[in-house]
Scaffold this active site. Structure first.
Site, PDB file in Angstrom:
ATOM      1  N   GLY A  15      12.330  -1.830  -3.114  1.00 50.89           N
ATOM      2  CA  GLY A  15      12.638  -2.775  -4.182  1.00 50.89           C
ATOM      3  C   GLY A  15      12.090  -4.172  -3.994  1.00 50.89           C
ATOM      4  O   GLY A  15      12.676  -5.135  -4.480  1.00 50.89           O
ATOM      5  N   THR A  16      10.936  -4.311  -3.308  1.00 51.92           N
ATOM      6  CA  THR A  16      10.381  -5.668  -3.189  1.00 51.92           C
ATOM      7  C   THR A  16       9.905  -6.171  -4.546  1.00 51.92           C
ATOM      8  O   THR A  16       9.968  -7.368  -4.822  1.00 51.92           O
ATOM      9  CB  THR A  16       9.227  -5.732  -2.173  1.00 51.92           C
ATOM     10  N   ASN A  17       9.445  -5.271  -5.396  1.00 57.79           N
ATOM     11  CA  ASN A  17       9.047  -5.701  -6.747  1.00 57.79           C
ATOM     12  C   ASN A  17      10.262  -6.095  -7.572  1.00 57.79           C
ATOM     13  O   ASN A  17      10.205  -7.038  -8.351  1.00 57.79           O
ATOM     14  CB  ASN A  17       8.253  -4.596  -7.450  1.00 57.79           C
ATOM     15  N   MET A  94       9.374   6.450  -8.514  1.00 63.20           N
ATOM     16  CA  MET A  94       8.486   7.510  -8.058  1.00 63.20           C
ATOM     17  C   MET A  94       8.603   8.829  -8.823  1.00 63.20           C
ATOM     18  O   MET A  94       8.264   9.878  -8.300  1.00 63.20           O
ATOM     19  CB  MET A  94       8.721   7.753  -6.555  1.00 63.20           C
ATOM     20  N   ILE A  96       7.651  10.907 -12.530  1.00 60.56           N
ATOM     21  CA  ILE A  96       6.871  10.828 -13.767  1.00 60.56           C
ATOM     22  C   ILE A  96       7.812  11.138 -14.926  1.00 60.56           C
ATOM     23  O   ILE A  96       8.565  12.114 -14.876  1.00 60.56           O
ATOM     24  CB  ILE A  96       5.677  11.806 -13.725  1.00 60.56           C
ATOM     25  N   LEU A  97       7.774  10.295 -15.940  1.00 60.36           N
ATOM     26  CA  LEU A  97       8.692  10.455 -17.065  1.00 60.36           C
ATOM     27  C   LEU A  97       8.059  11.310 -18.161  1.00 60.36           C
ATOM     28  O   LEU A  97       6.842  11.288 -18.353  1.00 60.36           O
ATOM     29  CB  LEU A  97       9.060   9.070 -17.615  1.00 60.36           C
ATOM     30  N   ASN A 111       4.945  -0.623 -15.996  1.00 65.36           N
ATOM     31  CA  ASN A 111       4.905  -0.105 -14.631  1.00 65.36           C
ATOM     32  C   ASN A 111       3.942  -0.936 -13.811  1.00 65.36           C
ATOM     33  O   ASN A 111       2.959  -1.451 -14.331  1.00 65.36           O
ATOM     34  CB  ASN A 111       4.400   1.355 -14.663  1.00 65.36           C
ATOM     35  N   HIS A 113       1.368  -0.567 -10.717  1.00 65.43           N
ATOM     36  CA  HIS A 113       0.680   0.449  -9.922  1.00 65.43           C
ATOM     37  C   HIS A 113      -0.174  -0.248  -8.864  1.00 65.43           C
ATOM     38  O   HIS A 113      -0.920  -1.180  -9.199  1.00 65.43           O
ATOM     39  CB  HIS A 113      -0.189   1.331 -10.827  1.00 65.43           C
TER      40      HIS A 113
HETATM   41  C1  GAR Z   1       4.797  -0.658  -4.892  1.00 67.98           C
HETATM   42  O1  GAR Z   1       3.613  -0.838  -4.196  1.00 67.98           O
HETATM   43  C2  GAR Z   1       4.512  -0.155  -6.280  1.00 67.98           C
HETATM   44  O2  GAR Z   1       3.364  -0.687  -6.846  1.00 67.98           O
HETATM   45  C3  GAR Z   1       4.334   1.305  -6.008  1.00 67.98           C
HETATM   46  O3  GAR Z   1       5.322   1.621  -5.067  1.00 67.98           O
HETATM   47  C4  GAR Z   1       5.613   0.480  -4.281  1.00 67.98           C
HETATM   48  C5  GAR Z   1       7.102   0.228  -4.327  1.00 67.98           C
HETATM   49  O4  GAR Z   1       7.524  -0.861  -3.558  1.00 67.98           O
HETATM   50  N1  GAR Z   1       4.440   2.082  -7.191  1.00 67.98           N
HETATM   51  C6  GAR Z   1       3.805   3.238  -7.381  1.00 67.98           C
HETATM   52  O5  GAR Z   1       3.113   3.760  -6.546  1.00 67.98           O
HETATM   53  C7  GAR Z   1       4.028   3.854  -8.762  1.00 67.98           C
HETATM   54  N2  GAR Z   1       3.091   4.934  -8.970  1.00 67.98           N
HETATM   55  P1  GAR Z   1       8.925  -1.594  -3.787  1.00 67.98           P
HETATM   56  O6  GAR Z   1      10.011  -0.524  -3.886  1.00 67.98           O
HETATM   57  O7  GAR Z   1       9.114  -2.446  -2.573  1.00 67.98           O
HETATM   58  O8  GAR Z   1       8.830  -2.399  -5.044  1.00 67.98           O
END
Ligand code: GAR
Length: 382
Positions: A15-17, A94, A96-97, A111, A113
């Site tokens: 969940g850093t994003n 993670m 796919i919807l 999203n 990516h």
């Molecule tokens: C992030 O790098 C995001 O871009 C990627 O997963 C990571 C999650 O990090 N997303 C995908 O690969 C989607 N296909 P986070 O949980 O620390 O945000």
């Protein structure tokens, strides 16, 4: 600012994003939207802790405990709906919807990516795997992309993209960290703000002047023209398709004029800039419940989002309470028609119940939302 767009963030991991979004809310980068729920597909994901720390509702809908995608998605939809969220952000989500899900929230899901789409994307490209593949290929730049989510995995419109250099000796982990720091955590909040602002602007506060006009037989051509242009995607109505001038004539004489003459209904055309733009009515309920009126309306899409319908609803409800000998007005809305639900809510209606699987469309059953307004409770125009 009056109102903010409610956001649900879907996560599966650290969940850093999500944290970047929370921080953006606090620092004033994300001001047009507010995170109201964090929904995790994995029990115990650290993202849930981040949500709780920020005082945001955290919900788990465990993918592995669901029988199938349908059950998983309906759990997510319930969490979204119960929080009234209109925008959905996938932040390290993670799964796919399905097309059902993406179609329901079309142009409302974004999203992030961790690569420059169309490189290293699509099914199977997620998390560290993306960076492993980029390094394997020997690319010298990678980056991140924020895009709208549609039925094609990583295939929706690109909203923002930023390139990040690959360094000699990078591991998937070091590359992931650099891309997150330099691109993802900046792009995602900016794109979220842009989308929320766009939605708020669509609902421009200034309402253009419009008038309500009783339907005359000579308007049949115009009425048929309106029905031809309205967005049938949202119609639960049992109205003919195509809708001909004959159908319009029948509606005007047998419904509108008859209802007005017998005092069982009020029917108006909505006229904007001299052009017929919509139709609105309140009719006394045909069933045995006395004192209940039923509201129905439609507007051609070029006039959406400008407050016309909300004002027209307030006006007709005030008149209906005065003239029709009713004390309640009900409106039944097709669940995905969020715009229409907003109209009734802004006009003072309360959500009274959900009719499960009440309406069949596009090979699928949808819920209908029943709203009610009691005489005296409406906003304005009393
Ligand atoms: C992030 O790098 C995001 O871009 C990627 O997963 C990571 C999650 O990090 N997303 C995908 O690969 C989607 N296909 P986070 O949980 O620390 O945000």
């Amino acid at each position: 600012m009056a109102e903010k767009i409610k956001i649900a963030v879907l996560v599966s991991g650290g969940g850093t994003n999500l944290q970047a979004l929370i921080d953006a809310q606090e620092s004033g980068i994300l001001v047009s939207g507010r995170i109201v729920a964090v929904i995790s597909s994995k029990p115990g994901a650290y993202a849930l802790e981040r949500a709780k720390k920020a005082g945001i509702d955290a919900v788990t809908v465990s993918r592995k405990d669901c029988r199938d995608l349908k059950e998983f998605e309906s759990g997510i939809v319930n969490a979204i709906e119960s929080h009234g969220a209109e925008v959905i952000i996938l932040a390290g989500f993670m799964s796919i919807l399905s097309e059902d899900f993406t179609g329901r929230y079309s142009n409302r899901i974004i999203n992030v990516h961790p690569a420059l789409i169309p490189s290293f994307c699509g099914k199977g490209y997620y998390g560290l795997k993306v960076h492993e593949e980029a390094l394997k290929k020997g690319v010298k730049v990678s980056g991140a992309t924020v895009h709208l989510v549609n039925e094609i995995c990583d295939g929706g419109e690109i909203l923002a993209q930023r390139a990040v250099d690959v360094h000699d000796g990078d591991t998937p982990e070091t590359l992931q960290k650099r891309i997150m720091e330099q691109a993802e955590w900046k792009l995602l909040p900016e794109a979220a703000e842009k989308l929320c602002r766009r939605i708020l602007n669509e609902q421009k506060p200034e309402t253009p002047s419009f008038t309500l006009r009783k339907w005359e037989l000579s308007d049949a051509g115009e009425l048929a023209g309106i029905i031809g242009k309205i967005d049938r995607k949202y119609l639960t109505g049992r109205i003919p398709d195509p809708y001909t001038e004959k159908d319009a004539e029948r509606f005007i004489t047998e419904m509108a004029q008859k209802g007005e003459a017998e005092n069982t209904g009020i029917f108006y055309g909505i006229v904007v800039d001299g052009k017929a733009a919509g139709n609105i009515s309140v009719e006394k309920s045909g069933d045995l419940r006395s004192g209940v009126g039923v509201i129905g309306y439609c507007l051609i899409p070029e006039f959406y989002g400008r407050g016309i319908m909300t004002e027209a609803v307030k006006m007709i409800c005030a008149e209906a309470f005065e003239k029709l000998d009713i004390s309640r007005i009900e409106g039944t809305i097709f669940e995905p028609n969020i715009g229409s639900r907003r109209v009734l809510e802004k006009a003072g209606f309360e959500l009274e119940g959900v009719l499960k699987d009440a309406f069949y469309k596009y090979g699928k059953l949808y819920n209908e939302y029943v709203y009610g307004l009691t005489k005296g409770d409406q906003n304005g125009h009393l």
